[in-house]
Design an enzyme around this catalytic site. Structure first.
Site, PDB file in Angstrom:
ATOM      1  N   ARG A   1      39.672  39.487  42.374  1.00 50.45           N
ATOM      2  CA  ARG A   1      40.726  40.356  41.953  1.00 50.45           C
ATOM      3  C   ARG A   1      41.508  40.811  43.056  1.00 50.45           C
ATOM      4  NH1 ARG A   1      35.763  41.314  39.973  1.00 50.45           N
ATOM      5  NH2 ARG A   1      35.392  42.350  38.021  1.00 50.45           N
TER       6      ARG A   1
ATOM      7  N   HIS B   1      39.735  45.538  45.110  1.00 50.88           N
ATOM      8  CA  HIS B   1      38.452  45.744  44.591  1.00 50.88           C
ATOM      9  C   HIS B   1      37.720  44.400  44.282  1.00 50.88           C
ATOM     10  CE1 HIS B   1      39.070  50.120  43.610  1.00 50.88           C
ATOM     11  NE2 HIS B   1      40.058  49.888  43.489  1.00 50.88           N
TER      12      HIS B   1
ATOM     13  N   ARG C   1      30.476  48.875  37.581  1.00 50.77           N
ATOM     14  CA  ARG C   1      30.758  48.229  38.814  1.00 50.77           C
ATOM     15  C   ARG C   1      31.365  49.132  39.915  1.00 50.77           C
ATOM     16  NH1 ARG C   1      34.933  45.152  41.287  1.00 50.77           N
ATOM     17  NH2 ARG C   1      34.260  43.056  42.292  1.00 50.77           N
TER      18      ARG C   1
ATOM     19  N   ASN D   1      37.206  56.131  41.113  1.00 51.78           N
ATOM     20  CA  ASN D   1      36.909  55.938  42.609  1.00 51.78           C
ATOM     21  C   ASN D   1      36.117  56.802  43.178  1.00 51.78           C
ATOM     22  OD1 ASN D   1      38.638  53.826  42.954  1.00 51.78           O
ATOM     23  ND2 ASN D   1      40.397  54.757  44.015  1.00 51.78           N
TER      24      ASN D   1
ATOM     25  N   PHE E   1      52.569  51.583  44.474  1.00 49.31           N
ATOM     26  CA  PHE E   1      51.248  50.949  44.636  1.00 49.31           C
ATOM     27  C   PHE E   1      51.122  49.586  45.190  1.00 49.31           C
ATOM     28  CE2 PHE E   1      47.398  48.470  43.072  1.00 49.31           C
ATOM     29  CZ  PHE E   1      46.267  49.570  43.554  1.00 49.31           C
TER      30      PHE E   1
ATOM     31  N   ARG F   1      48.792  52.222  35.468  1.00 45.30           N
ATOM     32  CA  ARG F   1      47.600  51.531  35.258  1.00 45.30           C
ATOM     33  C   ARG F   1      47.378  50.968  33.995  1.00 45.30           C
ATOM     34  NH1 ARG F   1      42.742  55.017  37.473  1.00 45.30           N
ATOM     35  NH2 ARG F   1      42.089  53.068  37.936  1.00 45.30           N
TER      36      ARG F   1
ATOM     37  N   TYR G   1      46.208  46.486  34.876  1.00 39.99           N
ATOM     38  CA  TYR G   1      44.861  46.066  34.663  1.00 39.99           C
ATOM     39  C   TYR G   1      44.901  44.728  33.837  1.00 39.99           C
ATOM     40  CZ  TYR G   1      43.257  49.637  37.655  1.00 39.99           C
ATOM     41  OH  TYR G   1      42.977  50.628  38.580  1.00 39.99           O
TER      42      TYR G   1
ATOM     43  N   ARG H   1      43.852  36.373  35.987  1.00 38.17           N
ATOM     44  CA  ARG H   1      42.759  36.199  36.690  1.00 38.17           C
ATOM     45  C   ARG H   1      41.618  35.537  35.849  1.00 38.17           C
ATOM     46  NH1 ARG H   1      37.778  39.345  37.749  1.00 38.17           N
ATOM     47  NH2 ARG H   1      38.514  41.288  36.463  1.00 38.17           N
TER      48      ARG H   1
HETATM   49  C1  HEM Z   1      49.326  52.379  39.724  1.00 38.31           C
HETATM   50  C2  HEM Z   1      48.341  52.605  40.370  1.00 38.31           C
HETATM   51  C3  HEM Z   1      47.192  51.252  40.537  1.00 38.31           C
HETATM   52  C4  HEM Z   1      47.306  50.164  39.860  1.00 38.31           C
HETATM   53  C5  HEM Z   1      48.487  49.415  39.515  1.00 38.31           C
HETATM   54  C6  HEM Z   1      46.025  49.572  39.909  1.00 38.31           C
HETATM   55  C7  HEM Z   1      45.741  48.131  39.893  1.00 38.31           C
HETATM   56  C8  HEM Z   1      44.674  47.576  39.925  1.00 38.31           C
HETATM   57  C9  HEM Z   1      44.440  46.437  39.766  1.00 38.31           C
HETATM   58  C10 HEM Z   1      45.452  45.184  39.442  1.00 38.31           C
HETATM   59  C11 HEM Z   1      43.374  45.752  39.827  1.00 38.31           C
HETATM   60  C12 HEM Z   1      42.457  44.606  39.531  1.00 38.31           C
HETATM   61  C13 HEM Z   1      41.695  44.548  38.253  1.00 38.31           C
HETATM   62  C14 HEM Z   1      41.294  43.294  38.010  1.00 38.31           C
HETATM   63  O1  HEM Z   1      41.535  42.185  38.474  1.00 38.31           O
HETATM   64  O2  HEM Z   1      40.304  43.199  36.862  1.00 38.31           O
HETATM   65  C15 HEM Z   1      42.584  47.257  40.199  1.00 38.31           C
HETATM   66  C16 HEM Z   1      41.372  47.515  40.091  1.00 38.31           C
HETATM   67  C17 HEM Z   1      40.579  48.742  40.270  1.00 38.31           C
HETATM   68  N1  HEM Z   1      41.279  49.816  40.477  1.00 38.31           N
HETATM   69 FE1  HEM Z   1      43.211  49.928  40.405  1.00 38.31          FE
HETATM   70  N2  HEM Z   1      45.216  50.291  40.462  1.00 38.31           N
HETATM   71  C18 HEM Z   1      45.724  51.564  40.549  1.00 38.31           C
HETATM   72  C19 HEM Z   1      45.323  52.972  40.912  1.00 38.31           C
HETATM   73  C20 HEM Z   1      43.889  52.931  40.849  1.00 38.31           C
HETATM   74  C21 HEM Z   1      43.446  54.516  40.997  1.00 38.31           C
HETATM   75  C22 HEM Z   1      44.011  55.622  41.107  1.00 38.31           C
HETATM   76  C23 HEM Z   1      41.969  54.175  40.776  1.00 38.31           C
HETATM   77  C24 HEM Z   1      40.904  55.060  40.671  1.00 38.31           C
HETATM   78  C25 HEM Z   1      40.877  55.991  39.748  1.00 38.31           C
HETATM   79  C26 HEM Z   1      41.715  52.774  40.742  1.00 38.31           C
HETATM   80  C27 HEM Z   1      40.366  52.093  40.730  1.00 38.31           C
HETATM   81  C28 HEM Z   1      40.235  50.788  40.395  1.00 38.31           C
HETATM   82  C29 HEM Z   1      38.993  50.242  40.226  1.00 38.31           C
HETATM   83  C30 HEM Z   1      37.652  50.871  40.390  1.00 38.31           C
HETATM   84  C31 HEM Z   1      39.270  48.760  40.259  1.00 38.31           C
HETATM   85  C32 HEM Z   1      38.111  47.877  40.175  1.00 38.31           C
HETATM   86  C33 HEM Z   1      37.742  47.569  38.581  1.00 38.31           C
HETATM   87  C34 HEM Z   1      36.527  46.399  38.635  1.00 38.31           C
HETATM   88  O3  HEM Z   1      35.445  46.864  38.880  1.00 38.31           O
HETATM   89  O4  HEM Z   1      36.670  45.456  38.142  1.00 38.31           O
HETATM   90  N3  HEM Z   1      43.008  52.082  40.870  1.00 38.31           N
HETATM   91  N4  HEM Z   1      43.413  48.260  40.034  1.00 38.31           N
END
Ligand code: HEM
Length: 455
Positions: free
Chosen positions: A62, A65, A102, A138, A151, A344, A348, A355
């Site tokens: 990823r 994360h 996760r 989070n 971001f 978001r 994703y 991915r």
């Molecule tokens: C515009 C803002 C954001 C963008 C563009 C973004 C983008 C991403 C991307 C590309 C991934 C990888 C996903 C994957 O490969 O499956 C990811 C994972 C993640 N993001 Fe964000 N994110 C943003 C904001 C946030 C925020 C605000 C949170 C919390 C609320 C967050 C929580 C997470 C979590 C928990 C994962 C891991 C999910 C997993 O366990 O597979 N992200 N994010």
């Protein structure tokens, strides 16, 4: 209903080796050769397939994360909130829904230590009867930035220096100091809770503002919060050095061992709700992800509990191939105009196309429990409306309109600038009336309004 039916399980282990197509393999130790010293025959089907599988067995990690641990369990409704939402899995106290969760760190690689000062991801996939719902949150209730445009830059400042591949504080502070809205999350990160003791002892938060829609079509803005029943525990800096130096997977191991020992981690789910008609009554923007909703003004309401009582059976398919996306919702829960959330929704699934490739939805952990029934297409404006048993369900009409402008920024000095930009200069100019805020003027419907109207 067996929630784990069709999912990988060690119970499928058999006494025989087999090819991908299931044919028995008689020799897994020696390749087929011409004579005892070779050369090797191309017709050694098992050898070619075994190497081909091996050559492809890593997928890109990823982009954020990358390091995480997952577990399975159930969510149970404990309090009736049907006055707020028509979500089927929240239909009554006692209703249970299977989940996979996760937990993760954010910045560093797949094999990095779990003791670093870093936010923790807290993502839950609810396998509801009406499709999956992903609540991707989070451990902190706020985020550094409120516009997804920033971001990638934010992440790049936190990632190691592209030249030396070493994380450098000056790069992080350089970015954050230019974004005063990040200070709120910064204080969480550098408080005691900046290094959670493990994944079981930390809060969770949906962070973004979503919308709940009830049967009558009435919307409420909502924020989701998870509280662990075993309390929140953190590591001090020097404790983290010791724990991480002893076991760089301590949090993964803690989660796995606790569940294996029957000491099931549990969280209570709470919500905060705000009537969108009252959003101007606060001195903060309820859709600004850098702000919390004060609990004395917007109290926590209990909804349910989540228990993790099963370890995953296969790390690759239930962690590495697991894919969450805030865009995955079920009827009764909808997005809001929170700008960060909207970014978001795209990002994703987009990264997962890269991915995980085109087979993403087929990965076992992604599969919905029950495929929602195919609906005959009707008139154009009905296309996007969810249905249950042929009956149309409401979606919020508000989410398809530009939000009305807020009062003049000078009258609310603490309120962040709106569409006019986050730049202080622009704020001041706008306040002096020199340039108009782009968002000012009458609310105007966007092109989708007709298609997505509540019916
Ligand atoms: C515009 C803002 C954001 C963008 C563009 C973004 C983008 C991403 C991307 C590309 C991934 C990888 C996903 C994957 O490969 O499956 C990811 C994972 C993640 N993001 Fe964000 N994110 C943003 C904001 C946030 C925020 C605000 C949170 C919390 C609320 C967050 C929580 C997470 C979590 C928990 C994962 C891991 C999910 C997993 O366990 O597979 N992200 N994010």
């Amino acid at each position: 209903m067996d929630p784990y039916k069709g999912r990988p399980s060690s119970s499928f282990n058999g006494p025989l080796w087999s090819t991908n197509s299931g044919a028995p393999v008689w020799n897994n130790n020696n390749s087929l050769t011409v004579g005892s010293r070779g050369p090797i025959l191309l017709e050694d089907y098992h050898l070619v397939e075994k190497l081909a599988n091996f050559d492809r067995e890593r997928i890109p990690e990823r982009v954020v994360h990358a390091r995480g641990a997952s577990a399975k369990g159930f969510f149970e409704v404990t309090h009736d909130i049907t006055h707020l939402t028509c979500a089927d899995f929240l239909r009554a106290p006692g209703v249970q829904t299977p989940v996979i969760v996760r937990f993760s760190t954010v910045i560093h690689e797949r094999g990095s230590p779990e003791t670093l000062r870093d936010p923790r991801g807290f993502a839950i996939k609810f396998y509801t009867r009406e499709g999956n719902w992903d609540l991707v949150g989070n451990n902190f209730p706020v985020f550094f930035i409120r516009d997804g445009m920033k971001f990638p830059d934010m992440v790049h400042s936190l990632k190691p220096n592209p030249k030396s591949h070493v994380q450098e504080n000056w790069r992080i502070l350089d970015f954050l100091s230019h974004h005063p809205e990040s200070l709120h999350m910064f204080t969480f990160l550098f408080d005691d809770i900046g290094i959670p003791a493990d994944y079981r002892h930390m809060d969770g938060s949906g962070v973004n503002t979503y919308t709940l829609v009830n049967r009558a079509g009435k919307s409420h803005y909502v924020k989701f919060h998870w509280k662990p029943t075993c309390g929140v525990k953190s590591l001090l800096d020097d404790e983290a050095v010791t724990v991480g130096g002893t076991n760089h997977s301590h949090a993964t191991q803690d989660l796995y061992d606790s569940i294996a020992a029957g000491n099931f981690p549990e969280w209570k789910l709470f919500i905060q709700t705000i009537d969108p008609d009252h959003e101007d009554r606060f001195d903060f923007d309820p859709l600004d992800v850098t702000k919390t909703w004060p609990e004395d003004i917007v109290p926590l309401q209990p909804v349910g509990r989540m228990v993790l009582n099963r370890n995953i059976d296969n790390f690759f398919s239930e962690n590495e191939q697991l894919a969450f996306c805030p865009g995955i919702i079920v009827p009764g829960i909808y997005y809001s105009d929170d700008k960060l959330l909207q970014t978001r929704i795209f990002s994703y699934s987009d990264t997962q196309r890269h991915r995980l490739g085109p087979k993403l939805p087929a990965a076992p952990a992604q599969r919905a429990q029950v495929r929602p029934p195919q609906q005959p297409l009707r008139r154009l404006h009905e296309l996007h409306a969810p249905r249950r048993g042929g009956r149309l369900l409401p979606i919020p009409l508000r989410s398809c309109q530009a939000r009305p402008p807020l009062p003049h920024p000078l009258r609310h000095p603490h309120r962040p600038p709106r569409e006019g930009g986050d730049c202080q200069g622009e704020q001041l100019q706008a306040a002096r009336g020199e340039v108009p805020f782009m968002g000012s003027g009458k609310a105007r419907p966007v092109h989708q309004e007709m298609d997505r109207r509540t019916l």
